[in-house]
Design an enzyme around this catalytic site. Structure first.
Site, short mmCIF file in Angstrom:
data_model
loop_
_atom_site.label_atom_id
_atom_site.label_comp_id
_atom_site.label_asym_id
_atom_site.label_seq_id
_atom_site.Cartn_x
_atom_site.Cartn_y
_atom_site.Cartn_z
N ASP A 119 10.81 10.17 -6.41
CA ASP A 119 10.44 9.42 -5.20
C ASP A 119 11.29 8.15 -5.09
O ASP A 119 10.77 7.06 -4.85
CB ASP A 119 8.94 9.10 -5.24
CG ASP A 119 8.41 8.67 -3.87
OD1 ASP A 119 9.16 8.85 -2.86
OD2 ASP A 119 7.28 8.15 -3.80
N GLN A 147 0.85 -1.18 0.00
CA GLN A 147 0.00 0.00 0.00
C GLN A 147 0.88 1.23 0.00
O GLN A 147 1.87 1.28 0.73
CB GLN A 147 -0.87 -0.01 1.26
CG GLN A 147 -1.82 1.15 1.30
CD GLN A 147 -2.92 0.96 2.34
OE1 GLN A 147 -2.91 0.00 3.09
NE2 GLN A 147 -3.85 1.88 2.36
N GLY A 148 0.54 2.19 -0.84
CA GLY A 148 1.31 3.43 -0.88
C GLY A 148 0.44 4.59 -0.48
O GLY A 148 -0.69 4.40 0.00
N ALA A 149 0.92 5.79 -0.68
CA ALA A 149 0.18 6.98 -0.28
C ALA A 149 -1.05 7.19 -1.16
O ALA A 149 -2.05 7.75 -0.73
CB ALA A 149 1.09 8.19 -0.38
N VAL A 187 -1.78 -2.08 -4.11
CA VAL A 187 -1.37 -2.98 -5.21
C VAL A 187 -1.77 -4.40 -4.83
O VAL A 187 -1.52 -4.86 -3.72
CB VAL A 187 0.15 -2.85 -5.47
CG1 VAL A 187 0.57 -3.80 -6.59
CG2 VAL A 187 0.51 -1.41 -5.85
N1 ATP Z 1 4.77 -4.94 -9.42
C1 ATP Z 1 4.61 -5.16 -8.12
N2 ATP Z 1 4.71 -6.41 -7.62
C2 ATP Z 1 4.55 -6.62 -6.29
N3 ATP Z 1 4.33 -5.66 -5.39
C3 ATP Z 1 4.22 -4.39 -5.81
C4 ATP Z 1 4.37 -4.08 -7.20
N4 ATP Z 1 4.23 -2.76 -7.34
C5 ATP Z 1 4.01 -2.26 -6.11
N5 ATP Z 1 3.99 -3.23 -5.19
C6 ATP Z 1 3.78 -3.05 -3.72
O1 ATP Z 1 2.87 -2.03 -3.52
C7 ATP Z 1 3.41 -0.95 -2.76
C8 ATP Z 1 2.85 0.36 -3.26
O2 ATP Z 1 3.19 0.56 -4.61
P1 ATP Z 1 3.59 1.99 -5.18
O3 ATP Z 1 4.85 2.43 -4.49
O4 ATP Z 1 3.65 1.91 -6.65
O5 ATP Z 1 2.37 2.83 -4.67
P2 ATP Z 1 2.23 4.38 -4.34
O6 ATP Z 1 0.86 4.58 -3.81
O7 ATP Z 1 2.64 5.15 -5.51
O8 ATP Z 1 3.27 4.48 -3.16
P3 ATP Z 1 4.09 5.74 -2.61
O9 ATP Z 1 3.58 5.91 -1.23
O10 ATP Z 1 5.51 5.25 -2.66
O11 ATP Z 1 3.82 6.88 -3.52
C9 ATP Z 1 4.89 -1.09 -2.95
O12 ATP Z 1 5.59 -0.53 -1.87
C10 ATP Z 1 5.05 -2.60 -3.03
O13 ATP Z 1 5.08 -3.17 -1.75
#
Ligand code: ATP
Length: 775
Positions: free
Chosen positions: A143, A25-27, A31
């Site tokens: 980032d 999970q990100g901000a 996923v």
């Molecule tokens: N292709 C992938 N395969 C497996 N896990 C993934 C994949 N892409 C992302 N994840 C998991 O999902 C999390 C969130 O993905 P991502 O960093 O793209 O989201 P975000 O909401 O943009 O996060 P951030 O807070 O970094 O902006 C990642 O930290 C990782 O644990």
């Protein structure tokens, strides 16, 4: 939403995913693991949360555009962008990582103090390659952090690291600037931090190089398991964080404030708990210092980053073990470098000057196995951590102190139950125990290498003695042939001169002249012969004594006690691992306890029991390592220290014998050369003088010439002596014949001598036995 699906399932036209267990999970998103409806292939589906949808439409589109544009083995592949059925929200479908992010990896106990060296260099190479692709496409990521670097596993089992999360990325030329704020605060460039976190009003602009700072923080984090700049209280102490990053001097790679309002501990080095070798640190430290440069005048450009990263990651590693300090070294060098360069690098780490280094591999001197000029890429492929090159000092027989043990500390645990604190403490206990396990393995490896080094050193010294012994045998033979030759020559000379003396007045004069001419040389030869003789007996008796005690009775080998020290059969690492596994189980229980809002009485009792068990396990693991492994290894090292003093004496003796044999060989050469000179001078003068006598009588120095000359002298009819004359004539005839024979013999001896000189010159090429080869 389709009616056939499980309630947690979502789908788009080509994919289906389960929202029950998110991968991360990100901000702005979650996923999930999903599958392709077309071929069942597993995928990762990024679904945006409310926060994600709140972003301006053009910002959302940017992530899709950037992902579409990028295609590289170190950038996560975009498979599709589709609309979720029902919500009409766009989802990003990517290749799935089964191993998670670098951040997840750093959370594991085995990586709590940083990644293992070879893995670290993979991260560095792959991230740099991914960044290069971004730069080539004029994209700034904004980032960069371990959580946005995914690990994949290639078909050959090696790791492949890929950049992901382009939510903050946008197109930006090298000279362009941007103003919007993105990123994760611990990894932010100080200028961006100031604006984004401290919210200062200054309308600062930022360039592409902000990514370089984040890369520096990321690479530090991956090398050590923690962040480089840490104010006391973490995110709560943001002003201090900004102060640390902006006030740090160039070259500083970490600043830690350990107590409230306490001083900042600055460091230009990686912490001692970092798992990188000294060789790797020497490369990585200036690299991190370059990336973590806040001074705008000194800040790196991307090109510099790419070349430095390449310089580091293309290097080849040569494993070295120094028994006299019980340390393993990894020497990073360029493939085309030669032995002299390797030795300089060894000198940097070992403090043994290159000219003093004795490098031994598999019982041979390295320079006997590989040419001095050969590039390190041609060195034996069998050189490895388990089978390294051993380095010794030729001059020092002292061993250093046993290397100190640097262990991270276990947390101080209280008996009060605070699930949050307990959770982080048990995690730290697991990390420290894992570190101890790895150290145990390393300690065991060093014990094994010490045994290995003794075997190799003994076989090297013995092989050397054997060569010296063989060489001495050859020299003995050679010397006695030359001596015999001199005696034969002297005997033949005396015989010739006696004959000449009684032949005629002219020849008697010639004999006297010849004697004068050759006397000096002859005496010189006898003098040299006796010098050779005495040297031979001196070095011979010494070498014979050593050959008897070492080659025959194997004294040095017998003096070593191979069974001291930590052994495989002690199963130390396995024993500590049992404690570690117990700690992991406690960690799982504590995590469950943390999730519960309230614990029942009995649950609290169990939790307390877990805590006291944890304390016992920590004590056991540490004392097994320190009290047994380290203690055993230290005893082994002390034993080695005593043994090595004797072994080094043997080595020095062999060096001295080598030198003495070389001197003897030189003397012998001088002797043989003198013999050759004596012989050729003798032949030349004899021939000259004989032909002069021949010319006096108008004939050549032939038998007939002499006969005629003799008749001239003695054919006056004196009847009373006629018989006597005839007898003398007969004698002269015999003498001349004998003289001719001697002359032939002399020629033959000369040929023989020439062979002896030749042989002498070739001695050093014979079976590699010349001692100069060991020098
Ligand atoms: N292709 C992938 N395969 C497996 N896990 C993934 C994949 N892409 C992302 N994840 C998991 O999902 C999390 C969130 O993905 P991502 O960093 O793209 O989201 P975000 O909401 O943009 O996060 P951030 O807070 O970094 O902006 C990642 O930290 C990782 O644990």
């Amino acid at each position: 939403m389709s009616r056939h699906l499980h309630s947690a399932s979502r789908e788009s036209s080509s994919y289906i995913w389960d929202t029950q267990y998110p991968l991360g999970q990100g901000a702005t998103s979650m996923v999930f693991r999903g599958r392709s409806k077309r071929d069942g292939e597993e995928v990762a589906v990024k679904v945006f949360t409310q926060a994600g949808h709140m972003r301006p439409a053009d910002v959302q589109m940017r992530e899709y555009d950037v992902m579409r544009k990028l295609k590289h083995q170190n950038i996560v592949s975009l498979l599709d962008i589709e609309e979720e059925i029902g919500t009409h929200n766009q989802v990003i479908v990517m290749e799935l990582s089964y191993s998670g992010t670098l951040f997840n990896m750093l959370e594991e106990p085995q990586n709590a103090y940083g990644l293992e060296e070879s893995e670290y260099f993979l991260v560095l190479a792959h991230v740099a390659a991914g960044m290069k692709h971004l730069r080539d496409n004029d994209i700034v990521h904004r980032d960069i952090k371990p959580g946005n670097i995914l690990k994949y596993v290639a078909e050959d089992g090696t790791s492949v690291y890929k950049l992901t999360d382009f939510g903050a990325a946008r197109e930006l030329q090298e000279e362009e600037q941007f103003m919007s704020l993105y990123g994760t605060e611990e990894y932010l460039h100080p200028d961006m931090y100031e604006r984004a976190v401290l919210r200062t009003p200054a309308r600062k602009q930022f360039g592409v190089t902000v990514d370089l700072w984040s890369l520096g923080v990321t690479f530090f984090h991956v090398a050590t398991g923690h962040l480089p700049f840490r104010p006391f209280g973490g995110r709560r102490n943001r002003d201090k964080m900004h102060e640390i990053t902006t006030q740090k001097a160039s070259g500083i790679i970490s600043g830690i404030q350990r107590s409230d309002k306490g001083p900042v501990e600055w460091s230009r080095e990686l912490p001692p708990t970092c798992r990188l070798s000294l060789g790797a640190r020497k490369l990585v430290t200036p690299f991190l210092a370059g990336l973590l440069e806040s001074d705008a005048d000194k800040v790196w450009q991307f090109e510099k980053f790419f070349t430095q990263a390449k310089n580091i990651t293309i290097k080849t590693v040569i494993h070295i073990f120094c028994p006299t300090s019980s340390t393993c070294w990894r020497i990073y060098t360029n493939k085309e470098n030669r032995m002299s360069h390797l030795q300089e690098l060894i000198a940097e780490q070992s403090e043994i000057p290159s000219g003093d280094q004795l490098l031994i591999f598999e019982g041979h001197q390295l320079c006997d196995l590989v040419d001095h000029l050969s590039p390190v890429s041609n060195y034996p492929k069998s050189i490895s951590e388990q089978s390294p090159i051993f380095v010794y000092s030729r001059t020092l027989d002292e061993v250093s102190k046993f290397p100190p043990v640097n262990l991270p500390e276990y947390p101080r645990m209280s008996m009060t139950v605070v699930p949050d604190v307990d959770c982080s403490q048990v995690k730290q206990c697991c990390a420290v125990t894992n570190y101890i396990m790895m150290d145990t393995e390393h300690c065991h490896l060093r014990s094994e290498l010490l045994r290995h080094s003794v075997r190799d050193f003994v076989s090297y010294v013995y092989r050397r003695y054997q060569h010296l012994d063989d060489y001495l045998g050859q020299l003995r033979l050679h010397c006695s042939t030359a001596r015999q030759w001199l005696q034969n020559f002297a005997q033949m000379g005396r015989h010739t001169l006696t004959l000449l003396g009684c032949l005629s007045a002219d020849t008697a004069k010639l004999a006297t002249e010849m004697e004068q001419i050759t006397a000096d040389l002859m005496n010189n030869c006898f003098e040299l012969s006796s010098q050779v003789e005495s040297m031979l007996s001196k070095v011979g008796s010494k070498l014979d004594r050593l050959a008897e005690s070492q080659l025959k009775r194997r004294q040095l080998q017998k003096e070593w006690k191979d069974d001291i020290g930590c052994q495989q059969r002690d199963r130390c690492k396995e024993r500590i691992e049992v404690h570690f596994q117990s700690m992991v189980r406690i960690m799982i229980l504590f995590k469950e306890d943390k999730r519960k809002r309230n614990m029942s009485m009995i649950e609290e009792q169990f939790h307390k029991h877990g805590k006291s068990k944890l304390t016992v396990l920590c004590t056991k693991a540490k004392s097994l390592y320190m009290g047994y492994c380290v203690d055993q290894s230290e005893r082994q090292f002390q034993e080695f220290s005593k043994w090595y003093r004797r072994a080094h004496t043997c080595f020095i003796e062999s060096e001295q014998l080598n030198l003495q044999l070389s001197e003897l060989a030189d003397k012998q050469t001088e002797f043989v050369r003198k013999l050759a000179k004596l012989s050729s001078q003798y032949c030349q003068s004899m021939e000259e003088k004989l032909s002069r006598i021949g010319n006096l009588s108008g004939n050549n120095a032939s038998l007939d010439g002499f006969k005629a000359q003799a008749n001239n002298h003695w054919n006056k009819p004196r009847p009373e002596v006629l018989n006597q004359i005839n007898h003398r004539l007969k004698l002269s005839e015999d003498a001349l014949q004998s003289l001719m024979k001697d002359s032939n013999l002399n020629r033959e001896m000369l040929t023989q001598l020439a062979m002896l000189v030749d042989k002498d010159a070739n001695m050093d090429r014979l079976d590699g036995l010349h001692p100069s080869q060991y020098g």
